[in-house]
Write an enzyme that holds these catalytic residues in place. Structure first.
Site, PDB file in Angstrom:
ATOM      1  N   SER A  53      22.719 -33.653  30.676  1.00  0.00           N
ATOM      2  CA  SER A  53      22.128 -34.153  32.350  1.00  0.00           C
ATOM      3  C   SER A  53      23.606 -34.213  32.940  1.00  0.00           C
ATOM      4  O   SER A  53      24.680 -34.814  32.759  1.00  0.00           O
ATOM      5  CB  SER A  53      21.368 -35.121  32.357  1.00  0.00           C
ATOM      6  OG  SER A  53      20.048 -34.662  31.841  1.00  0.00           O
ATOM      7  N   ARG A 302      32.033 -29.609  25.922  1.00  0.00           N
ATOM      8  CA  ARG A 302      32.153 -27.912  26.306  1.00  0.00           C
ATOM      9  C   ARG A 302      33.457 -27.532  26.814  1.00  0.00           C
ATOM     10  O   ARG A 302      33.993 -28.107  27.942  1.00  0.00           O
ATOM     11  CB  ARG A 302      30.931 -27.694  27.232  1.00  0.00           C
ATOM     12  CG  ARG A 302      30.641 -26.182  27.228  1.00  0.00           C
ATOM     13  CD  ARG A 302      30.000 -25.817  25.922  1.00  0.00           C
ATOM     14  NE  ARG A 302      28.973 -26.447  25.479  1.00  0.00           N
ATOM     15  CZ  ARG A 302      27.706 -26.541  25.710  1.00  0.00           C
ATOM     16  NH1 ARG A 302      27.238 -25.811  26.475  1.00  0.00           N
ATOM     17  NH2 ARG A 302      26.969 -27.526  25.122  1.00  0.00           N
ATOM     18  N   THR A 338      27.883 -23.199  38.361  1.00  0.00           N
ATOM     19  CA  THR A 338      26.520 -22.687  38.290  1.00  0.00           C
ATOM     20  C   THR A 338      26.208 -21.637  39.432  1.00  0.00           C
ATOM     21  O   THR A 338      25.492 -20.550  39.007  1.00  0.00           O
ATOM     22  CB  THR A 338      25.645 -24.016  38.410  1.00  0.00           C
ATOM     23  OG1 THR A 338      25.927 -24.975  37.322  1.00  0.00           O
ATOM     24  CG2 THR A 338      24.097 -23.569  38.259  1.00  0.00           C
ATOM     25  N   CYS A 490      39.450 -31.616  18.502  1.00  0.00           N
ATOM     26  CA  CYS A 490      37.900 -31.525  18.439  1.00  0.00           C
ATOM     27  C   CYS A 490      37.178 -32.715  18.606  1.00  0.00           C
ATOM     28  O   CYS A 490      37.758 -33.876  18.197  1.00  0.00           O
ATOM     29  CB  CYS A 490      37.627 -30.993  16.878  1.00  0.00           C
ATOM     30  SG  CYS A 490      35.691 -31.298  16.498  1.00  0.00           S
ATOM     31  N   CYS A 513      29.234 -30.192  14.278  1.00  0.00           N
ATOM     32  CA  CYS A 513      29.818 -29.318  15.415  1.00  0.00           C
ATOM     33  C   CYS A 513      28.866 -29.261  16.764  1.00  0.00           C
ATOM     34  O   CYS A 513      27.808 -29.288  16.568  1.00  0.00           O
ATOM     35  CB  CYS A 513      30.008 -27.951  15.014  1.00  0.00           C
ATOM     36  SG  CYS A 513      30.379 -26.562  16.327  1.00  0.00           S
ATOM     37  N   CYS A 516      31.401 -26.919  21.215  1.00  0.00           N
ATOM     38  CA  CYS A 516      32.259 -27.166  22.624  1.00  0.00           C
ATOM     39  C   CYS A 516      33.162 -25.589  22.311  1.00  0.00           C
ATOM     40  O   CYS A 516      33.692 -25.416  23.228  1.00  0.00           O
ATOM     41  CB  CYS A 516      33.162 -28.195  22.426  1.00  0.00           C
ATOM     42  SG  CYS A 516      34.407 -28.279  21.178  1.00  0.00           S
ATOM     43  N   CYS A 519      37.991 -25.365  19.153  1.00  0.00           N
ATOM     44  CA  CYS A 519      38.844 -24.858  18.053  1.00  0.00           C
ATOM     45  C   CYS A 519      39.031 -23.583  17.969  1.00  0.00           C
ATOM     46  O   CYS A 519      40.248 -22.916  17.655  1.00  0.00           O
ATOM     47  CB  CYS A 519      38.146 -25.204  16.665  1.00  0.00           C
ATOM     48  SG  CYS A 519      36.363 -24.609  16.538  1.00  0.00           S
TER      49      CYS A 519
END
Length: 545
Positions: A53, A302, A338, A490, A513, A516, A519
């Site tokens: 959110s 992300r 968005t 990471c 994981c 995102c 890596c």
């Protein structure tokens, strides 16, 4: 595995990804051509499950898609009513940036809403299904189907494979989903989109894409501190002048605050840890005030496509299109993608309807239509702001941003991204090792406790979806030169250097994981390949947060 007999399903249009771009494309297609058969697959266990959110939505595209969105019950409940921006010269001081609307109009949030993006996607999915779109959550696209030089669909990932790739007792082969046209809406650094770009040379002649890593936490704070509709951004400390990034705070919902921190992945110091920078940024008084006494309830990370107009690839290829952040339509100065993702999906739908009529193999009008859209105009205005930070450093770039923003980008020059992010890392020996403070477990936390809040579900015995293309490179390059930067960039503790005093080895904890994809972006030699795990795997962010 080539001898596996796979079930086939055929559609007019196949959409890979159930985010704003893919769902908007599906809806617009049904609005324009109700008889078109559409299938949308989403790798998460349900629509919105991979989206935590807290986002600001500019409703421009939504107004075009559903002018009656209020009557339809769209979950836009918190209009922006106050916003502030701060420059942080150090860990205590701050300077308010005045006249934000005139100096930095792209940051103006009048008429925008703070939303749960996951819930918004769930609402879009409901609208799509009511129009007749078939939505299959829990299915990941694992392979492209290319015949005679044309994309004709994808193969979904097998279920029930064992760690060595063999077929377990519950093995179910993936399906071949075939379509006249396939839209790739996988988001940033999609695994199939990356293959498409290589296969059809879609990045030829454009700048390398540059990325940021956005780390987001959802907090529940005391009611007396909650100011629904309040937005705050900051830049400066704890990052140095040569590292792009900053924080946000959004107050929304029932005493909820979305806190996040973005670090540009074009940084050069391999000792830097975006996760640790995020944690210590919360110790600054302008951020600490909002979160102190609250409770952290969710965590995510992300990668974000920050390259802008200069880094957008060719958008069409035989059999399909790239839409949303798979193509890189994020407006980084606005910190919003968005509305542009939705619009790109809607424009793609118009191009697909035309292509279905004319039976074109490649829906080439999409590129032209996007260039004529307000998305292109918006990105053209903002084209110099992100590369200015790489070119000049944060202090001078901030001044330049004010000038460029006031003239709406109407300057006769365009700055460029010369190197990919993985090419920016320099040897660890050139920098002092960064000493980060230990977590206090009140405001700052460890990776382990953070990952726990992501509700990750990866079947323990499924094949590892993070692969080294060449195992020998890690020791000679990643360890010897850069001292294992993947253990720091990471944000989920997937990578661990072990036996460092004797014979260093890399341990991959793929079960941690959170998808995102940093890596896949930042590895110095591009030796790490992120592939989609078994469908339904990964983080699970529930609705209602």
């Amino acid at each position: 595995m080539n001898d596996i007999v796979r079930e086939q399903m055929e559609f007019d249009v196949l959409i890979i990804g159930g985010g704003p771009a893919g769902l908007s494309a599906a809806i617009r297609l049904k609005q324009l051509a109700p008889s078109v058969e559409i299938c949308l697959i989403e790798k998460a266990s349900e629509i919105g499950a991979h989206i935590v959110s807290g986002a600001v939505l500019e409703p421009t595209a939504l107004n075009e898609l559903f002018p009656d969105w209020k009557q339809r019950g769209a979950p836009l409940d918190t209009p922006v009513n106050h916003e502030r921006m701060f420059y942080l010269p150090d860990e205590q001081k701050y300077t308010a940036i005045p006249m934000i609307k005139s100096l930095m109009p792209q940051m103006n949030n009048d008429g925008n809403y703070i939303i749960s993006l996951g819930n918004f996607c769930r609402w879009l999915a409901t609208q799509a299904e009511e129009l007749g779109v078939e939505i299959f959550p829990g299915f990941s696209g694992s392979e492209l189907i290319i015949e005679d030089g044309q994309v004709v669909g994808v193969v979904t990932g097998d279920m029930g494979l064992e760690k060595d790739g063999g077929q377990g007792s519950n093995h179910e082969p993936g399906m071949e989903l075939r379509a006249k046209y396939t839209l790739f809406a996988e988001g940033c650094r999609g695994s199939l989109s990356k293959k498409l770009m290589d296969q059809f040379k879609l990045r030829q002649g454009v700048d390398p894409q540059t990325y940021g890593l956005g780390i987001k936490e959802l907090w529940e704070i005391p009611a007396h501190k909650h100011k629904p509709g309040y937005i705050q951004h900051s830049f400066g400390w704890p990052l140095d002048n040569h590292t792009y990034g900053g924080s946000w705070l959004y107050h929304f919902g029932d005493n909820l605050v979305s806190f996040g921190f973005v670090v540009g992945l074009d940084y050069s110091n391999p000792w830097l840890s975006p996760f640790e920078e995020t944690q210590r940024s919360k110790l600054h008084p302008v951020i600490k005030y909002h979160l102190e006494g609250g409770r952290r309830i969710s965590y995510s990370a992300r990668a974000l496509s920050e390259g802008g107009l200069q880094s957008i690839p060719k958008l069409s290829f035989p059999g399909g299109l790239l839409i949303g952040d798979a193509a890189g339509f994020l407006n980084m100065p606005k910190i919003k993608g968005t509305h542009t993702a939705m619009k790109s999906g809607m424009v793609a739908a118009e191009a697909i309807v035309e292509a279905l009529t004319t039976q074109e193999i490649e829906p080439i009008s999409y590129q032209f239509r996007m260039r004529q859209s307000w998305v292109w105009q918006e990105l053209h205005q903002a084209r110099n702001i992100r590369p200015a930070f790489a070119k000049f450093g944060a202090k001078i770039a901030t001044l330049y941003t004010g000038f460029d923003s006031m003239v709406r980008g109407k300057v006769p020059w365009t700055f460029h991204h010369r190197l990919a992010d993985n090419e920016k890392l320099e040897a660890a020996s050139l920098f002092e090792k960064v000493q980060y403070p230990k977590p206090d477990n009140e405001l700052t936390f460890s990776r382990e406790s953070s990952v726990f809040l992501s509700n990750i579900d990866h079947r323990d015995d499924q094949p590892v979806h993070l692969k080294l293309k060449n195992n020998s490179i890690w020791k000679t390059v990643n360890w010897n030169i850069f001292k294992s930067p993947e253990t720091r960039y990471c944000p989920a503790g997937v990578y661990e250097a072990i036996d460092t005093e004797t014979e260093p080895k890399l341990q991959i904890n793929s079960q941690n994981c959170i998808h995102c994809k940093t890596c896949d972006i930042k590895d110095p030699t591009q030796n790490i390949d992120w592939e989609t795990p078994e469908g339904g795997s990964g983080p699970n962010y529930p609705g209602g947060m």
